[in-house]
Scaffold this motif. Structure first.
Motif, mmCIF file in Angstrom:
data_model
loop_
_atom_site.group_PDB
_atom_site.id
_atom_site.type_symbol
_atom_site.label_atom_id
_atom_site.label_comp_id
_atom_site.label_asym_id
_atom_site.label_seq_id
_atom_site.Cartn_x
_atom_site.Cartn_y
_atom_site.Cartn_z
ATOM 1 N N UNK A 102 0.825 -1.208 0.000
ATOM 2 C CA UNK A 102 0.000 0.000 0.000
ATOM 3 C C UNK A 102 0.863 1.263 0.000
ATOM 4 N N UNK A 103 2.066 1.141 0.552
ATOM 5 C CA UNK A 103 2.963 2.288 0.696
ATOM 6 C C UNK A 103 4.399 1.817 0.517
ATOM 7 N N UNK A 104 5.141 2.544 -0.283
ATOM 8 C CA UNK A 104 6.585 2.319 -0.408
ATOM 9 C C UNK A 104 7.270 3.617 -0.024
ATOM 10 N N UNK A 105 8.224 3.522 0.904
ATOM 11 C CA UNK A 105 8.972 4.696 1.357
ATOM 12 C C UNK A 105 10.312 4.768 0.636
ATOM 13 N N UNK A 106 10.575 5.904 0.060
ATOM 14 C CA UNK A 106 11.810 6.169 -0.685
ATOM 15 C C UNK A 106 12.714 7.069 0.147
ATOM 16 N N UNK A 107 13.903 6.546 0.455
ATOM 17 C CA UNK A 107 14.872 7.324 1.232
ATOM 18 C C UNK A 107 16.271 6.945 0.759
#
Length: 194
Positions: A102-107
């Protein structure tokens, strides 16, 4: 230079971790703090030492997955958060990963990839997201050159590349970057709508 498993393992073993903040990125913390539904599925690719994953876990998110090509950062996460589930820690190539989130975090993952892989990254992100799933995080806003990682980029270039596959809800200068990155980061919220 080949940006493969050996390259990244060597960085961890020699403690050359210039990208590592030693804690949760303030923009990502601010975003996570406003999420009400803690049962969403989350992926953090190129997670490194995964401070965001540890923070999410501490906040009660239990469907958090981390992915890194190097083994060392996953071991570091496990030392800090012993109850983080092994089956939610993936040591593999991002482009080989299968899942639905549902959510992918890009860092600092996008900027660590060779720029020739950017379209592949965008396609893979879209394939990993559920319908209306979001890619949220930070992209560097400085001139793209051949020296890296990190590799830079610009709002205009990102807009051209991402808008072909995502609805661009937010792409704006980041107001709460850490001091060394102030004026060099864009905050993004991109949504998969088809």
């Amino acid at each position: 230079m080949k940006l493969d498993q050996d390259f990244w393992s060597d960085k961890y073993q020699s403690n050359e971790l210039g990208w590592d903040l030693g804690g949760v990125s303030p923009p990502l913390k601010a975003y996570v703090d406003q999420i009400d539904h803690k049962d969403i599925s989350i992926l953090i690719p190129g997670a490194g030492n995964a401070y965001e994953a540890a923070y999410l876990w501490e906040q009660g998110f239990r469907n958090v997955n981390v992915l890194d090509i190097a083994e060392e950062p996953l071991k570091n996460l496990k030392k800090r958060v012993p109850d983080f589930p092994d089956h939610q820690m993936h040591r593999e190539d991002f482009f080989a990963h299968q899942g639905s989130y549902d959510l992918i975090l890009e860092q600092t993952f996008f900027c660590a990839l060779d720029p020739s892989l950017r379209v592949d990254y965008i396609d893979k992100m879209k394939s990993l997201l559920t319908l209306n799933g979001k890619l949220v995080g930070l992209l560097f806003d400085f001139r793209l050159d051949d020296v890296g990682p990190p590799f830079g980029g610009s709002e205009d270039a990102y807009t051209i590349d991402f808008k072909k596959r995502f609805q661009l809800n937010t792409i704006a200068p980041c107001y709460n970057s850490i001091k060394p990155r102030q004026g060099k980061e864009l905050f993004i919220i991109f949504e998969k709508t088809n």
